[in-house]
Design a protein around this motif. Sequence first.
Motif, PDB file in Angstrom:
ATOM      1  N   UNK A 146      44.348  39.800  38.750  1.00 19.15           N
ATOM      2  CA  UNK A 146      43.402  39.032  37.935  1.00 19.15           C
ATOM      3  C   UNK A 146      42.466  39.965  37.183  1.00 19.15           C
ATOM      4  N   UNK A 149      44.223  41.102  34.277  1.00 20.45           N
ATOM      5  CA  UNK A 149      44.242  40.115  33.196  1.00 20.45           C
ATOM      6  C   UNK A 149      42.904  40.114  32.451  1.00 20.45           C
ATOM      7  N   UNK A 153      42.196  40.821  28.560  1.00 26.14           N
ATOM      8  CA  UNK A 153      41.425  39.894  27.729  1.00 26.14           C
ATOM      9  C   UNK A 153      40.345  40.623  26.940  1.00 26.14           C
ATOM     10  N   UNK A 157      42.747  41.826  23.859  1.00 27.39           N
ATOM     11  CA  UNK A 157      42.632  40.623  23.039  1.00 27.39           C
ATOM     12  C   UNK A 157      41.346  40.640  22.214  1.00 27.39           C
TER      13      UNK A 157
ATOM     14  N   UNK B 218      51.821  34.686  42.025  1.00 25.79           N
ATOM     15  CA  UNK B 218      51.758  35.285  40.700  1.00 25.79           C
ATOM     16  C   UNK B 218      53.106  35.889  40.320  1.00 25.79           C
ATOM     17  N   UNK B 234      47.736  31.637  37.170  1.00 23.93           N
ATOM     18  CA  UNK B 234      47.366  32.873  36.478  1.00 23.93           C
ATOM     19  C   UNK B 234      48.569  33.477  35.773  1.00 23.93           C
ATOM     20  N   UNK B 238      48.804  34.055  31.636  1.00 31.08           N
ATOM     21  CA  UNK B 238      48.840  35.376  31.017  1.00 31.08           C
ATOM     22  C   UNK B 238      49.503  35.365  29.639  1.00 31.08           C
ATOM     23  N   UNK B 239      50.552  34.573  29.482  1.00 33.26           N
ATOM     24  CA  UNK B 239      51.240  34.556  28.189  1.00 33.26           C
ATOM     25  C   UNK B 239      50.437  33.796  27.137  1.00 33.26           C
ATOM     26  N   UNK B 241      47.078  33.974  26.818  1.00 33.45           N
ATOM     27  CA  UNK B 241      45.717  34.498  26.839  1.00 33.45           C
ATOM     28  C   UNK B 241      44.993  34.400  25.507  1.00 33.45           C
ATOM     29  N   UNK B 242      45.733  34.616  24.430  1.00 32.58           N
ATOM     30  CA  UNK B 242      45.093  34.597  23.123  1.00 32.58           C
ATOM     31  C   UNK B 242      44.683  33.175  22.747  1.00 32.58           C
ATOM     32  N   UNK B 245      42.090  31.400  26.650  1.00 35.03           N
ATOM     33  CA  UNK B 245      41.618  32.317  27.699  1.00 35.03           C
ATOM     34  C   UNK B 245      41.072  31.593  28.927  1.00 35.03           C
ATOM     35  N   UNK B 249      40.773  32.324  33.354  1.00 38.23           N
ATOM     36  CA  UNK B 249      39.486  32.578  34.001  1.00 38.23           C
ATOM     37  C   UNK B 249      39.319  31.762  35.290  1.00 38.23           C
TER      38      UNK B 249
END
Lengths: 316, 283
Positions: A146, A149, A153, A157, B218, B234, B238-239, B241-242, B245, B249
């Motif tokens: 996590x 990730x 981000x 990103x 995961x 999660x 991840x794929x 995320x853009x 988001x 979280x």
Amino acid sequence: MILFFVRRLFTLMLTLLAASLVVFIVLELLPGDPAAVILGINAEDDTLAALRAEMGLDRPVHERYLAWVGDLLRGRLGRSYTYDVPVGELIAERLPVSLPLAVMAMGLATLFGIPVGAWAAARRGTVGDTLVMATSQLGVAVPNFWFAILLILLFSVRLGWLPAGGFAGYDEGLLAGLASLLMPAFALALPQAAILARLTRSAVLEALREDYVRTARAKGLERRRALIRHALPNALIPVVTVMGLQFSFLLAGTIIIENVFYLPGIGRLIFQAIAQRDLTTLRDLVVLLAATVVIVNFIVDLLYLWLDPRLRRGRG
Amino acid sequence: MRGVLDRASGGAWHGGLALGSMLTFILVAAALLSFVWTPFPHAAMDIRNKLAPPDMTHWLGTDQFGRDVLSMMLVGARNSILVAVVAVVIGAGIGIPLGSTAAWRGGWVDELIMRMSDFAFAFPALLSAVMITAIFGPGAVNSIIAIGIFNIPVFARLTRGSSLPVLQRDMILAARLAGKGGARISIEHVLPNISAVLIVQATIQFALAILAEAGLSYLGLGTRPPEASWGRMLNEAQTLMVLAPHLAIFPGLAIVLSVLGLNLLGDGLRDMLDPALRHQGRM
């Protein structure tokens, strides 16, 4: 001293033998015939039999085990079913990813964990100490994937500073390659750094209560120097042992982290070997990994002796 | 490994126990609540509403299939607790008898049990868990077994280590003179005396099991759909995320707060039950 060394070496061999046996038996339990997996469901019976013979699957179990261990001892690894290349080659390709990753993570964890822990111990009970302890408590609770990730981000990103995944390779220089390992290394290092910080703090606090530190202070040595010269070296003994243990966690952690970042390393290779039922690869990789862990812990034990002269004499 | 951590806590933070109890309570309450109520059915898809950010209808937004994130997280709490509880029960159920036996029998039995647990420690637990779930197929039950197995040596060592000093006490001699056997002495006299250490360790193993379950899920080796799991949420996030988001979280926060709560609870309990414990029975 020599006796201790020989005894440890003997247990090391025994552990490795047990490890190879367990891995072999467990993978032997795997349902399905590897030859059938390779050839698919439409394979003819005689083709299947031929492949089974070629792979040695028609021989009795104990013979296969001995042949495998014998090969391993001579440094001969198997041949991967899925990639159809020697496992040794697969490992050689992936080591330049996993090894720097593990070393960077361990380095980061040590670099942050030990000084921060010692700093907190020296300021026991202050706001800084409490902050360090709270942060490290949080660091232990964060799953590394996590954290990975979150790093993606933020840095990929939002800010676009680092690639979100993949491995650039070393063609464009060492730094470009290592840059793609930076985030993964941080993600792997976080929980380890938190553990090291907590452990160092408590070990230093314990050492500060010892007589030799009091003597050093009584001689007029200032607090800071007493801590660095006398308390810290002694406190590091248990810390080193834990670092040995952490190494195995780190190796296992690469399975997850390399998957998060799509890194072509050993961890991802293991995961793929499992997914593709590539038994030869899996078997060799797992035993080699177990061997690495056991040998690292053996070296740590020796380091322990070197760090603590009292133990050296005690073992005679 | 964790034993070392506990020693480090040093009671630096007095609010720890309170915060830990509160977070653990929320985790358990969320799991229980999911049995009777979730805002939406956790597996119900609503494609028109996919990837919605948090709003008044979907408090934590929706995922790529329009499933309600809060509902999935409530069910995920239930799932995490289930896996962790059973894994800890397996570990304690087998580890404590093994550790007790090693302590009162001594000799080769002790040596054998301890070497076996050394061996289990030498193997990276996650690697073995990945192997076990890969071999027997992914799923909640197999991940429970995989995590449970690695709890066994933890409890075996702790039980042995804490039993040994108790076995030196006079009351044990008295019990022995009264004709009680080793197993009975362990159950009636030793275990009640070391229960505090074991409970504290169980809390910590519980936290580790939640982390392990999340990791396995995961990787796609843990809980299977349609059952919700924080780890898998999660993975799916991840794929995306853009685009969304928020999906990455909330499940992560849930894991962190649960593990943090249990760790704080474990540390706090240790300090409360017996401050001297901090220097005893570490692995």
